[in-house]
Scaffold this active site. Structure first.
Site, PDB file in Angstrom:
ATOM      1  N   GLU A 178       0.830  -1.217   0.000  1.00 25.66           N
ATOM      2  CA  GLU A 178       0.000   0.000   0.000  1.00 25.66           C
ATOM      3  C   GLU A 178       0.860   1.262   0.000  1.00 25.66           C
ATOM      4  O   GLU A 178       0.655   2.204   0.773  1.00 25.66           O
ATOM      5  CB  GLU A 178      -0.973  -0.018   1.181  1.00 25.66           C
ATOM      6  N   GLU A 222      -5.722  -7.781  -0.921  1.00 26.87           N
ATOM      7  CA  GLU A 222      -6.486  -7.555   0.311  1.00 26.87           C
ATOM      8  C   GLU A 222      -7.902  -7.147  -0.048  1.00 26.87           C
ATOM      9  O   GLU A 222      -8.110  -6.348  -0.954  1.00 26.87           O
ATOM     10  CB  GLU A 222      -5.848  -6.466   1.184  1.00 26.87           C
TER      11      GLU A 222
END
Length: 475
Positions: free
Chosen positions: A175, A367
């Site tokens: 991320e 995710e």
């Protein structure tokens, strides 16, 4: 809607985790102190000077000591892949050592062997959020300093040489596009937050672009068969209204959201971002050699977290291409969960198509999931479990949209939902935000047996995997 499974037989149905979330043993076998070890609660609540009692991540859910029994459960779940990370500080405790820590290297050898023995492919993040050695953060200012890149690359070389024949899929960072929002947690930047302006943020991003590209170069030189990406967190952004101004803002916000992925895929800064630097007087230390490295070392596929979508509004005070910020302006057509996160399964199909049309590369959803406040209860046979029908419903909705995207022609490598089991939340630093198929009897006050219990969704996901997705279409 497509009424049959479009998932291929080699689709990597899996689940996800990360070292600092579940390993614990934060100072065992010569492991060094990581950034996460001094963040006892939410990253927004700040850090402590050194590790202090009360940080649940120090014990986590004891995966480091229980990995064999847990991997056996993962095998029973039928996972085709498990995404996790290597704790940087298990390999180089302070980040600057001449030689790696053999005990740390051996742990991951043993873990990967155990996964492979159960038919589970390890999908590995080189360093997850919060896992930078604290020494590099406090003494080098993390990725705000180009010096940190060389220590990161030494670590990359060490683990790729060691595990190249056990791990095919690698992520350089996790991320990475929210490093500007959480510079200490994401990038180890320890300077006074009040001094982190747009120029510092741009430099952090640039240094991590270079680190990503240099890492890809090293990985490919060691083993050209390895597949590499860098994960971001993204989601579609809708215009709040039919007003043309909102549509224009939606375009600008989407462009900002995909900025990192553009650089990872195309190997260069988009012209609009360079103009933005110029207009704002942002001067980034960028060399011609670095631009060459970016251009020559791009990702093999696109990997990302998908949790929610956002809305764009021209008259809003804040405009930034991150759905976790944009979603503070709620979409009136969508529901939210307890954490005020928007629930949007159709948005995942939309995102898959946007990415496919923009880049033409395979995608890996690394995710995505459903979190709830949960307690153990008894099933009809008197066994302790969690009747998490909401998780089954939520994940089914997401996977059906992935199935639709594959039918649209999108190439998808795999799906690793967050998370395989309950563990310490990164956003809250607590156990109460539960995501897993496996309930861990452990609580925020440090009580509990640490026993593992299969939730109702455990059996459901096993059937989905066993049927190559056909079970999604059962009532």
């Amino acid at each position: 809607m497509v009424e049959k499974s479009m998932f291929s037989k080699d689709f990597l149905f899996g689940s996800a985790s990360a070292a600092y979330h579940f390993e614990g043993a934060y100072d065992k076998d010569d492991k060094g102190v990581a950034v996460a070890d001094v963040i006892p609660h939410s990253p927004e609540d700040g850090r402590t000077e050194k590790p202090e009692e009360g940080n649940l991540k120090h014990r986590a859910v004891e995966f480091y000591d229980r990995y064999k029994e847990d991997v056996a459960l993962f095998g029973e779940l039928g996972l085709k892949s498990l995404r996790t990370s290597i704790a940087w500080t298990r390999i180089y405790p302070n980040g600057i050592e001449e030689e790696p820590n053999e005990a740390g290297l051996q742990f991951y050898d043993d873990l990967f062997d155990e996964l492979l023995a159960h038919g589970i492919e390890p999908v590995i993040t080189v360093t997850h959020t919060g896992e930078m050695p604290l020494y590099l953060a406090d003494n080098y200012n993390g990725f705000a300093n180009k010096e940190t890149i060389k220590y990161y690359l030494k670590y990359v070389r060490t683990i790729i040489e060691r595990y190249q024949h056990k791990v095919k899929y690698w992520f350089t960072f996790n991320e990475v596009n929210i490093s500007g929002m959480q510079p200490f947690f994401q990038a180890g930047v320890s300077q006074d937050p009040n001094t982190i302006d747009e120029t510092v943020i741009a430099q952090i991003h640039h240094n991590m672009f270079v680190a990503n590209a240099e890492a890809i170069k090293i990985i490919k030189e060691i083993n050209s068969d390895l597949q590499v990406a860098c994960t971001t967190t993204i989601g579609p952004i809708y215009a709040m209204s039919p007003k043309p101004e909102d549509g224009l803002q939606q375009y600008f916000d989407t462009r900002e959201m995909l900025f990192h992925t553009d650089v990872h895929v195309f190997g260069e800064y988009p012209k609009w971002k360079l103009k933005e630097f110029k207009d704002k007087g942002i001067e980034v230390d960028i060399t011609e050699e670095e631009l060459k490295i970016l251009k020559e070392n791009t990702v093999d596929f696109v990997a990302y977290s998908y949790y929610q979508s956002g809305v764009a509004e021209s008259e809003a005070e804040e405009h930034i291409g991150d759905v976790n910020v944009i979603s503070k302006r709620k979409n009136p057509e969508l529901e939210v969960n307890e954490w005020n996160w928007v629930i949007d399964s159709v948005g995942l199909r939309l995102m898959l198509n946007i990415i496919w049309d923009r880049y033409g590369l395979p995608q890996f959803i690394v995710e995505n999931g459903v979190s709830k406040l949960e307690e153990l209860e008894k099933d009809e046979n008197g066994n302790l479990t969690v009747n998490d029908d909401y998780r089954i419903e939520g994940l089914r909705d997401y996977l059906l949209q992935v199935n639709e995207a594959i039918a649209d022609g999108v190439e998808v490598i795999g799906y690793t939902n967050w998370a395989v089991m309950d563990f310490v939340s990164g956003s809250t630093g607590t156990m109460k935000k539960r995501w897993g198929f496996i309930f861990v009897d452990y609580y925020d006050d440090w009580t509990g047996t640490m026993d593992r219990y299969k939730k109702k969704s455990f059996d459901w996901y096993r059937k989905v995997i066993d049927s190559h997705g056909e079970y999604l279409f059962k009532d």
